[in-house]
Design a protein around this motif. Structure first.
Motif, short mmCIF file in Angstrom:
data_model
loop_
_atom_site.label_atom_id
_atom_site.label_comp_id
_atom_site.label_asym_id
_atom_site.label_seq_id
_atom_site.Cartn_x
_atom_site.Cartn_y
_atom_site.Cartn_z
N MET A 297 0.83 -1.22 0.00
CA MET A 297 0.00 0.00 0.00
C MET A 297 0.86 1.26 0.00
SD MET A 297 -3.06 -0.68 -0.59
CE MET A 297 -3.47 1.06 -0.65
N TYR B 134 -7.71 -5.29 -5.73
CA TYR B 134 -7.53 -5.27 -4.27
C TYR B 134 -8.27 -4.07 -3.68
CZ TYR B 134 -5.31 -5.12 0.28
OH TYR B 134 -5.08 -5.09 1.63
N GLU C 82 -4.70 -4.43 -12.72
CA GLU C 82 -4.31 -5.49 -11.77
C GLU C 82 -4.74 -6.82 -12.41
OE1 GLU C 82 -5.42 -4.88 -7.56
OE2 GLU C 82 -5.95 -7.01 -7.56
N ASP D 255 -0.26 -3.44 -11.16
CA ASP D 255 -0.04 -4.14 -9.89
C ASP D 255 0.17 -5.61 -10.25
OD1 ASP D 255 -0.34 -5.64 -7.55
OD2 ASP D 255 -1.72 -4.20 -6.65
N SER E 122 2.91 -5.89 -3.97
CA SER E 122 3.02 -6.17 -2.54
C SER E 122 3.97 -7.34 -2.42
CB SER E 122 1.65 -6.54 -1.96
OG SER E 122 1.85 -7.13 -0.69
N LEU F 86 5.92 -7.29 6.06
CA LEU F 86 5.21 -6.54 5.01
C LEU F 86 6.22 -5.80 4.16
CD1 LEU F 86 2.80 -6.45 7.44
CD2 LEU F 86 1.71 -5.42 5.46
C1 LIG Z 1 -3.05 -7.17 -5.40
C2 LIG Z 1 -2.60 -6.47 -4.14
N1 LIG Z 1 -2.01 -5.28 -4.23
C3 LIG Z 1 -1.60 -4.62 -3.12
C4 LIG Z 1 -1.78 -5.15 -1.86
C5 LIG Z 1 -1.34 -4.37 -0.65
O1 LIG Z 1 -0.18 -4.92 -0.11
P1 LIG Z 1 0.26 -4.79 1.42
O2 LIG Z 1 -0.72 -5.57 2.23
O3 LIG Z 1 1.64 -5.33 1.41
O4 LIG Z 1 0.19 -3.33 1.76
C6 LIG Z 1 -2.38 -6.40 -1.72
C7 LIG Z 1 -2.59 -7.00 -0.38
O5 LIG Z 1 -3.27 -7.99 -0.24
C8 LIG Z 1 -2.80 -7.08 -2.90
O6 LIG Z 1 -3.40 -8.27 -2.84
#
Ligand SMILES: Cc1ncc(COP(=O)(O)O)c(C=O)c1O
Length: 369
Positions: free
Chosen positions: A78, A102, A142, A171, A193, A205
């Motif tokens: 994030m 997400y 995504e 993403d 992520s 994380l």
């Molecule tokens: C596709 C996707 N993008 C971004 C994130 C965010 O990542 P983080 O939880 O490391 O902040 C997630 C978390 O589940 C995700 O599934």
């Protein structure tokens, strides 16, 4: 013959050793430092802990080889996503987001990006191909989407978006650069992520951004420095350590996911199965072209929420947890978070367990449901 991925993995594993002198540690040390020696001049590699860190350098060098692009590490996926929006959108811009991706990406954009005069539009991942992309400053993709595992054509969308003047951001969390290479397909920026497959052990994380365009990655690095969304040296080291085995873990997980998906496909207790590697996936042909592996995440739809919960609870080798990409198989019913999926939809993340051990566990639970 060695593939592009093979070459990248081998170079990533040997990069640091090739820079070392006798007596230096082969793995990068953890540099716990907020201040650095600055006698007289500030013209030195490291000045202050919010600006840079030698352990970040080690991780970013590895990620840069993996992505074939300059990479910047973040303390979470994030934080990486927030940096892209903040550094590359301004008042009057329009951004296209996936309506089925997400959920926190949408929640963040609505709460902290829209109030700055940025218009946000949505499109389901499977419909990006038919969407008019004119007028957007940023097209954000995504694929496969989390949690529904829908797929869109990165190369086709990137070409149209770029000719309409938009930045293309992908993403790539669900695939990693070893399963899909958005920058090779025309994306301007890729992010992930690394809490998931890249670190891989469910103990940290992390996230990263990569781009081959210095005018795009420079402001991202600067945002991290000014905003202070920086990874700790120890967390960074865990990700750096995990990255070394990404290939073997991801390979095993994807192969097992494919075996399990094929065996589950005809099971009478499962109402529907979603996996890019199955011919029943609506974009299977595109997945074959665009992805080098089909991923380690499956979508299973059970008749109702209670049956789905029993499957998770009664399987010996499923950790009931959110997230995916860890060495332990895990699962959860995504409707409990409000995702727009059926009440009985389970996102199943296949881990590194032997396929037959998983299958006999799943089969006995399914048969008793
Ligand atoms: C596709 C996707 N993008 C971004 C994130 C965010 O990542 P983080 O939880 O490391 O902040 C997630 C978390 O589940 C995700 O599934």
């Amino acid at each position: 013959m060695s593939t592009r991925n093979d070459d990248i993995i081998a170079r990533m594993l040997h990069h640091r050793a090739s820079t070392l002198d006798g007596g230096e540690p082969v793995p990068a040390p953890i540099a716990m430092a907020s201040v650095y020696m600055l006698p007289g001049t500030i013209d030195v590699p490291h000045q202050y802990g919010r600006f840079s860190n030698p352990t970040w350098d080690a991780l970013e060098e590895s990620l840069s080889i993996l992505e074939d692009a300059e990479s910047v590490a973040f303390p979470s996926g994030m934080a990486a996503i927030a940096s892209v929006f903040t550094a590359h959108l301004s008042a009057g811009d329009r951004v296209l987001l996936p309506s089925d991706g997400y959920w926190t990406t949408r929640a963040y954009a609505e709460k902290y990006i829209r109030p700055h005069g940025i218009e946000i539009d949505y499109c389901p991942t499977g419909e990006y191909g038919a969407r008019d992309l004119s007028g957007f400053a940023m097209v954000y993709i995504e694929t496969p989407s989390n949690p529904g595992l829908d797929i869109c054509d990165i190369a086709e969308i990137a070409a149209r978006a770029k000719s309409a003047g938009a930045l293309v951001v992908v993403d790539n969390t669900t695939m990693t650069p070893l399963g899909q290479r958005p920058l090779d397909l025309g994306a301007d920026i890729v992010l992930a992520s690394d809490t998931k497959h890249v670190s891989g052990h469910s103990d940290v994380l992390s996230g990263h951004i990569a781009s081959r365009n210095s005018a795009l990655i420079g402001p991202i690095r600067e945002w991290r420095k000014f905003f202070g969304a920086i990874p700790s040296p120890f967390d960074t080291w865990l990700v750096y350590r995990g990255l070394k085995t990404l290939d073997v873990r991801f390979d095993r997980m994807c192969a097992t996911a494919e075996t399990i998906a094929n065996r589950l496909a005809d099971h009478p207790k499962i109402a529907a199965i979603r996996f890019p590697g199955l011919e029943t996936h609506p974009a299977h042909a595109l997945a074959r072209r665009q992805m080098t592996r089909f991923g380690s995440v499956l979508g299973l739809t059970f008749s109702d929420a209670a049956t789905a919960e029993r499957f998770i609870a009664e399987s010996r080798f499923i950790v009931p947890a959110t997230s995916f990409g860890g060495v332990h198989t895990s699962a959860e019913r995504r409707a409990r978070w409000g995702d727009q999926v059926a009440e009985g939809y389970v996102r199943l993340s296949i881990g590194c367990e032997p396929a037959d051990a998983l299958w006999s566990d799943f089969a006995s639970v399914l048969n008793a449901l």
